[in-house]
Scaffold this active site. Sequence first.
Site, short mmCIF file in Angstrom:
data_model
loop_
_atom_site.label_atom_id
_atom_site.label_comp_id
_atom_site.label_asym_id
_atom_site.label_seq_id
_atom_site.Cartn_x
_atom_site.Cartn_y
_atom_site.Cartn_z
N HIS A 90 0.84 5.11 1.07
CA HIS A 90 0.15 6.11 1.89
C HIS A 90 0.23 7.47 1.20
O HIS A 90 1.32 7.88 0.74
CB HIS A 90 0.83 6.28 3.24
CG HIS A 90 0.81 5.10 4.16
ND1 HIS A 90 -0.07 5.00 5.21
CD2 HIS A 90 1.57 3.98 4.21
CE1 HIS A 90 0.17 3.88 5.88
NE2 HIS A 90 1.16 3.24 5.30
N HIS A 144 0.85 -1.20 0.00
CA HIS A 144 0.00 0.00 0.00
C HIS A 144 0.88 1.24 0.00
O HIS A 144 1.93 1.28 0.64
CB HIS A 144 -0.97 0.01 1.18
CG HIS A 144 -0.30 -0.29 2.50
ND1 HIS A 144 0.04 -1.58 2.85
CD2 HIS A 144 0.08 0.50 3.50
CE1 HIS A 144 0.61 -1.56 4.04
NE2 HIS A 144 0.67 -0.30 4.45
P1 5GP Z 1 1.66 0.16 7.32
O1 5GP Z 1 2.04 0.35 8.77
O2 5GP Z 1 1.60 -1.31 6.96
O3 5GP Z 1 2.48 0.97 6.37
O4 5GP Z 1 0.21 0.77 7.19
C1 5GP Z 1 -0.97 0.05 7.39
C2 5GP Z 1 -2.07 1.08 7.44
O5 5GP Z 1 -3.28 0.39 7.25
C3 5GP Z 1 -2.16 1.80 8.79
O6 5GP Z 1 -2.05 3.19 8.57
C4 5GP Z 1 -3.52 1.39 9.32
O7 5GP Z 1 -4.19 2.45 9.98
C5 5GP Z 1 -4.26 0.96 8.07
N1 5GP Z 1 -5.25 -0.08 8.28
C6 5GP Z 1 -5.06 -1.25 8.96
N2 5GP Z 1 -6.20 -1.98 8.95
C7 5GP Z 1 -7.10 -1.27 8.23
C8 5GP Z 1 -8.46 -1.51 7.87
O8 5GP Z 1 -9.06 -2.54 8.20
N3 5GP Z 1 -9.07 -0.56 7.14
C9 5GP Z 1 -8.44 0.58 6.75
N4 5GP Z 1 -9.14 1.45 6.04
N5 5GP Z 1 -7.16 0.84 7.07
C10 5GP Z 1 -6.49 -0.06 7.81
#
Ligand code: 5GP
Length: 140
Positions: A101, A99
């Site tokens: 951001h 993903h």
């Molecule tokens: P990472 O730390 O892997 O770069 O980011 C994961 C992101 O996914 C986090 O910012 C977290 O808030 C978001 N996230 C995790 N679970 C969900 C979910 O079920 N729905 C949505 N919309 N965002 C999620």
Amino acid sequence: MSDCIFCKIVDGSIPSTKIYEDENVYAFMDVAPLTKGHTLLVPKQHVKDLFEMPEDVARNLYAAAPKIANAIRSAFNPQGMNTVNNNGSFAGQTVFHYHLHFIPRYDETDGLKIKWDTKQSEFTNDVLQTVAEQIRANLN
Ligand code: 5GP
Ligand code: ZN
């Protein structure tokens, strides 16, 4: 992938707040936003991280990125925007479906702190040449 939360968001089996989708990508609001408008863009195909991303998936994903960034900017007029992608737990990845951001930046108090402690003095030109050669040797 059956146990992947973002695959479930893409297929609609768990809810999300959709911003955009096309044949290849899906964009939705981060459930725990760092700033107003914090959005995630994912490939519909399950890809764990950047290391495992096929070129066509990368092409399609990044093709949609300016559209998302410009929509957020038009909506909220931030002063800037960070696009961030974490790969691997050590780098902060918590969901193992790639993903990107989009984090609009408003002011010094907007809650996002990114600090760059450069090590420029360690990386003299000679060292940089060696480092670059090591990377080039691994391109394929
Ligand atoms: P990472 O730390 O892997 O770069 O980011 C994961 C992101 O996914 C986090 O910012 C977290 O808030 C978001 N996230 C995790 N679970 C969900 C979910 O079920 N729905 C949505 N919309 N965002 C999620
Ligand atoms: Zn997935």
